[in-house]
Design a protein around this motif. Structure first.
Motif, PDB file in Angstrom:
ATOM      1  N   ASP A   1       6.242  14.317  -0.279  1.00  0.00           N
ATOM      2  CA  ASP A   1       5.228  14.692   0.714  1.00  0.00           C
ATOM      3  C   ASP A   1       3.848  14.224   0.263  1.00  0.00           C
ATOM      4  O   ASP A   1       3.056  13.707   1.053  1.00  0.00           O
ATOM      5  N   ALA A   2       3.562  14.438  -1.028  1.00  0.00           N
ATOM      6  CA  ALA A   2       2.228  14.072  -1.541  1.00  0.00           C
ATOM      7  C   ALA A   2       2.022  12.561  -1.432  1.00  0.00           C
ATOM      8  O   ALA A   2       0.938  12.091  -1.072  1.00  0.00           O
ATOM      9  N   GLU A   3       3.071  11.794  -1.730  1.00  0.00           N
ATOM     10  CA  GLU A   3       2.948  10.333  -1.649  1.00  0.00           C
ATOM     11  C   GLU A   3       2.757   9.890  -0.199  1.00  0.00           C
ATOM     12  O   GLU A   3       1.956   8.992   0.094  1.00  0.00           O
ATOM     13  N   ILE A   4       3.501  10.511   0.720  1.00  0.00           N
ATOM     14  CA  ILE A   4       3.380  10.143   2.137  1.00  0.00           C
ATOM     15  C   ILE A   4       1.962  10.438   2.630  1.00  0.00           C
ATOM     16  O   ILE A   4       1.322   9.614   3.292  1.00  0.00           O
ATOM     17  N   ARG A   5       1.465  11.611   2.239  1.00  0.00           N
ATOM     18  CA  ARG A   5       0.109  11.991   2.665  1.00  0.00           C
ATOM     19  C   ARG A   5      -0.914  10.995   2.120  1.00  0.00           C
ATOM     20  O   ARG A   5      -1.802  10.528   2.842  1.00  0.00           O
ATOM     21  N   TYR A   6      -0.768  10.661   0.861  1.00  0.00           N
ATOM     22  CA  TYR A   6      -1.695   9.714   0.219  1.00  0.00           C
ATOM     23  C   TYR A   6      -1.654   8.356   0.943  1.00  0.00           C
ATOM     24  O   TYR A   6      -2.699   7.771   1.269  1.00  0.00           O
ATOM     25  N   ALA A   7      -0.454   7.900   1.227  1.00  0.00           N
ATOM     26  CA  ALA A   7      -0.326   6.591   1.891  1.00  0.00           C
ATOM     27  C   ALA A   7      -0.903   6.629   3.307  1.00  0.00           C
ATOM     28  O   ALA A   7      -1.538   5.664   3.756  1.00  0.00           O
ATOM     29  N   LEU A   8      -0.699   7.751   3.999  1.00  0.00           N
ATOM     30  CA  LEU A   8      -1.289   7.888   5.341  1.00  0.00           C
ATOM     31  C   LEU A   8      -2.815   7.857   5.249  1.00  0.00           C
ATOM     32  O   LEU A   8      -3.484   7.162   6.021  1.00  0.00           O
ATOM     33  N   GLU A   9      -3.337   8.598   4.286  1.00  0.00           N
ATOM     34  CA  GLU A   9      -4.804   8.665   4.138  1.00  0.00           C
ATOM     35  C   GLU A   9      -5.397   7.301   3.802  1.00  0.00           C
ATOM     36  O   GLU A   9      -6.515   6.982   4.201  1.00  0.00           O
ATOM     37  N   GLN A  10      -4.630   6.487   3.087  1.00  0.00           N
ATOM     38  CA  GLN A  10      -5.111   5.127   2.772  1.00  0.00           C
ATOM     39  C   GLN A  10      -4.938   4.181   3.955  1.00  0.00           C
ATOM     40  O   GLN A  10      -5.291   3.021   3.881  1.00  0.00           O
ATOM     41  N   ARG A  11      -4.312   4.657   5.030  1.00  0.00           N
ATOM     42  CA  ARG A  11      -4.064   3.836   6.227  1.00  0.00           C
ATOM     43  C   ARG A  11      -3.185   2.619   5.889  1.00  0.00           C
ATOM     44  O   ARG A  11      -3.486   1.488   6.262  1.00  0.00           O
ATOM     45  N   ILE A  12      -2.120   2.899   5.168  1.00  0.00           N
ATOM     46  CA  ILE A  12      -1.190   1.827   4.790  1.00  0.00           C
ATOM     47  C   ILE A  12      -0.558   1.213   6.040  1.00  0.00           C
ATOM     48  O   ILE A  12      -0.352   1.905   7.048  1.00  0.00           O
TER      49      ILE A  12
ATOM     50  N   ILE B   1      -2.885  11.458  11.577  1.00  0.00           N
ATOM     51  CA  ILE B   1      -3.036  10.023  11.273  1.00  0.00           C
ATOM     52  C   ILE B   1      -1.839   9.251  11.852  1.00  0.00           C
ATOM     53  O   ILE B   1      -0.690   9.536  11.524  1.00  0.00           O
ATOM     54  N   HIS B   2      -2.142   8.275  12.700  1.00  0.00           N
ATOM     55  CA  HIS B   2      -1.090   7.444  13.287  1.00  0.00           C
ATOM     56  C   HIS B   2      -0.711   6.337  12.310  1.00  0.00           C
ATOM     57  O   HIS B   2      -1.552   5.832  11.580  1.00  0.00           O
ATOM     58  N   THR B   3       0.559   5.958  12.320  1.00  0.00           N
ATOM     59  CA  THR B   3       0.985   4.870  11.432  1.00  0.00           C
ATOM     60  C   THR B   3       2.142   4.101  12.051  1.00  0.00           C
ATOM     61  O   THR B   3       2.686   4.492  13.090  1.00  0.00           O
ATOM     62  N   GLY B   4       2.518   2.993  11.364  1.00  0.00           N
ATOM     63  CA  GLY B   4       3.647   2.187  11.821  1.00  0.00           C
ATOM     64  C   GLY B   4       4.801   2.306  10.841  1.00  0.00           C
ATOM     65  O   GLY B   4       4.599   2.585   9.660  1.00  0.00           O
TER      66      GLY B   4
ATOM     67  N   ARG C   1      -2.585   1.554  -7.702  1.00  0.00           N
ATOM     68  CA  ARG C   1      -2.895   0.284  -8.362  1.00  0.00           C
ATOM     69  C   ARG C   1      -3.365  -0.755  -7.337  1.00  0.00           C
ATOM     70  O   ARG C   1      -4.364  -1.453  -7.540  1.00  0.00           O
ATOM     71  N   ALA C   2      -2.608  -0.857  -6.251  1.00  0.00           N
ATOM     72  CA  ALA C   2      -2.933  -1.884  -5.248  1.00  0.00           C
ATOM     73  C   ALA C   2      -4.309  -1.615  -4.631  1.00  0.00           C
ATOM     74  O   ALA C   2      -5.081  -2.544  -4.363  1.00  0.00           O
ATOM     75  N   MET C   3      -4.628  -0.327  -4.434  1.00  0.00           N
ATOM     76  CA  MET C   3      -5.937   0.020  -3.872  1.00  0.00           C
ATOM     77  C   MET C   3      -7.061  -0.340  -4.847  1.00  0.00           C
ATOM     78  O   MET C   3      -8.137  -0.753  -4.447  1.00  0.00           O
ATOM     79  N   LYS C   4      -6.781  -0.175  -6.124  1.00  0.00           N
ATOM     80  CA  LYS C   4      -7.810  -0.369  -7.142  1.00  0.00           C
ATOM     81  C   LYS C   4      -8.330  -1.802  -7.198  1.00  0.00           C
ATOM     82  O   LYS C   4      -9.443  -2.048  -7.644  1.00  0.00           O
ATOM     83  N   VAL C   5      -7.492  -2.766  -6.788  1.00  0.00           N
ATOM     84  CA  VAL C   5      -7.947  -4.155  -6.880  1.00  0.00           C
ATOM     85  C   VAL C   5      -8.516  -4.635  -5.557  1.00  0.00           C
ATOM     86  O   VAL C   5      -8.764  -5.835  -5.376  1.00  0.00           O
ATOM     87  N   GLY C   6      -8.708  -3.713  -4.633  1.00  0.00           N
ATOM     88  CA  GLY C   6      -9.428  -4.066  -3.422  1.00  0.00           C
ATOM     89  C   GLY C   6      -8.588  -4.734  -2.351  1.00  0.00           C
ATOM     90  O   GLY C   6      -9.134  -5.384  -1.454  1.00  0.00           O
ATOM     91  N   GLY C   7      -7.260  -4.569  -2.426  1.00  0.00           N
ATOM     92  CA  GLY C   7      -6.422  -5.116  -1.358  1.00  0.00           C
ATOM     93  C   GLY C   7      -6.627  -4.332  -0.064  1.00  0.00           C
ATOM     94  O   GLY C   7      -7.115  -3.208  -0.083  1.00  0.00           O
ATOM     95  N   ASP C   8      -6.249  -4.939   1.044  1.00  0.00           N
ATOM     96  CA  ASP C   8      -6.372  -4.278   2.342  1.00  0.00           C
ATOM     97  C   ASP C   8      -5.069  -3.537   2.627  1.00  0.00           C
ATOM     98  O   ASP C   8      -4.020  -4.162   2.802  1.00  0.00           O
ATOM     99  N   PRO C   9      -5.111  -2.206   2.649  1.00  0.00           N
ATOM    100  CA  PRO C   9      -3.866  -1.442   2.827  1.00  0.00           C
ATOM    101  C   PRO C   9      -3.130  -1.753   4.133  1.00  0.00           C
ATOM    102  O   PRO C   9      -1.939  -1.473   4.248  1.00  0.00           O
TER     103      PRO C   9
END
Ligand code: LLP
Length: 429
Positions: free
Chosen positions: A108-119, A142-145, A88-96
């Motif tokens: 796992d699927a959610e973590i992968r998705y969030a990593l791919e979006q560069r959250i 993918i590196h993340t914080g 939803r948040a991605m759909k309105v053009g927010g900056d991940p």
């Protein structure tokens, strides 16, 4: 407090009459005020301006795309707790980069998705979750914080279902375990653990629990810094109150006056602050409109049976929550002077405001003194903008209600009422 007011005995949202909305789109219907959303967001931003926080709106409380877009345009980041909320948040053009992702059970699927979006930031709630996040980050490259959600063992003095910062809750890691956590995971090559996350409960009507938990978090951060870890983010979570009754909640300024002094110097020295408010922005910005289908007496009790119930607004039945309920059209003498549990006005009748479902627990307001109700009357259930629509269900196969957003003297449908076809869309016979 908000932009729902009686004008000549008739309830309006900004410049639009609630009766006209109901006439146009039917009931039950959630009505939101743009002006209230804006005002609440801006007040919070201004109150906390001295520590310049990233304000991540808590999507779980009101997740309609139009609302997320409105807040994104005001500069909000997003606090998400599932892949669906992230979508939803991605759909309105927010900056991940301005999104934070919390939750004790990320798949796992959610973590992968969030990593791919560069959250921007994962708020991690357990050792096992960190190991899983680090594994998936390594696999995907993918590196993340990340921030560690700590459990400060503070009592927010709120409903036990929404009290989240006590030792026995399922959330976060005990404060005493936090340093060991950093020693184990603080130097991961893919997940840079660099923050502390708190969320003690919701709603929290006093500032003391915040003072206590922030103080504990700062002591922990000092200890960690002393051990060579770099902590650049403190996420305070959400929990600020809303006015279910008039003036019930501290103002944004009062929360800020308590919290800002603890953090100002740290912010000057480079600490980034995140807030995750939901209710305090959304609750008073929404009203649920429902129609009285029938009135009846059972024993000594008057019942008004409405077309909304626990399937539309779960809070009264699930938490015993108080929502002020009043007819949208009343004679001048019965315009409510304030929203309160008991109002002393002429001719009120003790009434049970209930829904159509086949459960005794299906009510919106119990034992309430309100103007006498008749078939066809329109009722406003106030302070329903947070955890209203997002917790609604199709129980008893009632389609989900319509949502409407008012801006000035205009309104538009931001979610159509579901149809019977929608009810069975994913089923096969
Ligand atoms: N951050 C985290 C990690 C949370 O779990 C929550 C809410 C928030 C922020 C936003 O809290 P707020 O600012 O809205 O108080 N359904 C319940 C409330 C559940 C709150 C869950 N977590 C209700 O209707 O009262």
């Amino acid at each position: 407090m908000d932009d729902f007011r009686y004008l000549k005995g008739s309830l309006s949202c900004e410049g639009v009459s609630m009766r006209d909305i109901a006439k146009s789109v039917g009931t039950p219907c959630y009505v939101y005020s743009c002006a209230t959303f804006r005002q609440h967001f801006i007040r919070l931003r201004d109150a906390f301006a001295p520590i310049n926080p990233l304000i991540c709106f808590s999507v779980k409380c009101c997740s309609n795309l139009s609302i997320l877009r409105l807040l994104t345009e005001l500069g909000a980041g997003m606090d998400v707790v599932s892949g669906g909320e992230l979508f939803r948040a991605m759909k309105v053009g927010g900056d991940p980069k301005n999104f934070v992702y919390a939750g004790v059970g990320k798949s796992d699927a959610e973590i992968r998705y969030a990593l791919e979006q560069r959250i921007g930031l994962f708020n991690v709630e357990s050792e096992m979750e960190f190991e899983n996040l680090a594994r998936i980050a390594r696999e995907t490259g993918i590196h993340t914080g990340a921030a560690l959600r700590v459990n400060p063992d503070v009592d927010p003095k709120t409903h036990r279902y929404t009290s989240t910062g006590k030792r026995e809750s399922k959330f976060g890691v005990d404060l005493e375990r936090a340093a060991a956590f950093f020693r184990s995971y603080g130097r991961d090559p893919f997940v840079s653990l660099r923050g502390i996350h708190l969320h003690i409960g919701s709603p929290v009507y006093t500032t003391a629990p915040y003072l206590e938990s922030v103080t504990k978090a700062l002591a922990l951060m000092d200890e960690l810094t002393g051990q060579g870890f770099q902590i650049d983010t403190l996420d305070l979570g959400g929990g600020f109150g809303a006015d279910y009754e008039s003036d019930q909640s501290p103002l944004a300024d009062e929360y800020a006056n308590a919290i800002v002094p603890l953090l100002r110097d740290r912010v000057t020295n480079g600490l980034r602050i995140i807030l995750e408010p939901g209710r305090t922005i959304a609750a008073n910005a929404g009203v649920l409109l429902t129609k009285v289908e029938y009135v009846k007496k059972s024993g000594d009790r008057n019942f008004a049976i409405c077309d909304a119930g626990m399937h539309t607004l779960l809070r009264p039945s699930h938490y015993g929550a108080f929502h002020f309920v009043w007819p949208t059209d009343v004679p001048a003498a019965l315009v409510p002077p304030r929203r309160a549990r008991e109002l002393v006005l002429p001719g009120l009748e003790r009434t049970e405001v209930v829904g159509p479902l086949c459960e005794t627990g299906d009510f919106l307001a119990e034992d309430r003194m309100i103007p006498p109700l008749h078939r066809g009357d329109l009722l406003a259930v106030y302070t329903a903008g947070a955890y209203g629509m997002t917790m609604a269900s199709r129980y008893n196969s009632h389609p989900l209600p319509v949502e409407v957003l008012v801006e000035g003297d205009q309104f538009r449908v931001i979610r159509e009422r579901e149809t019977y076809d929608d009810l069975v869309h994913h089923e096969s016979a």
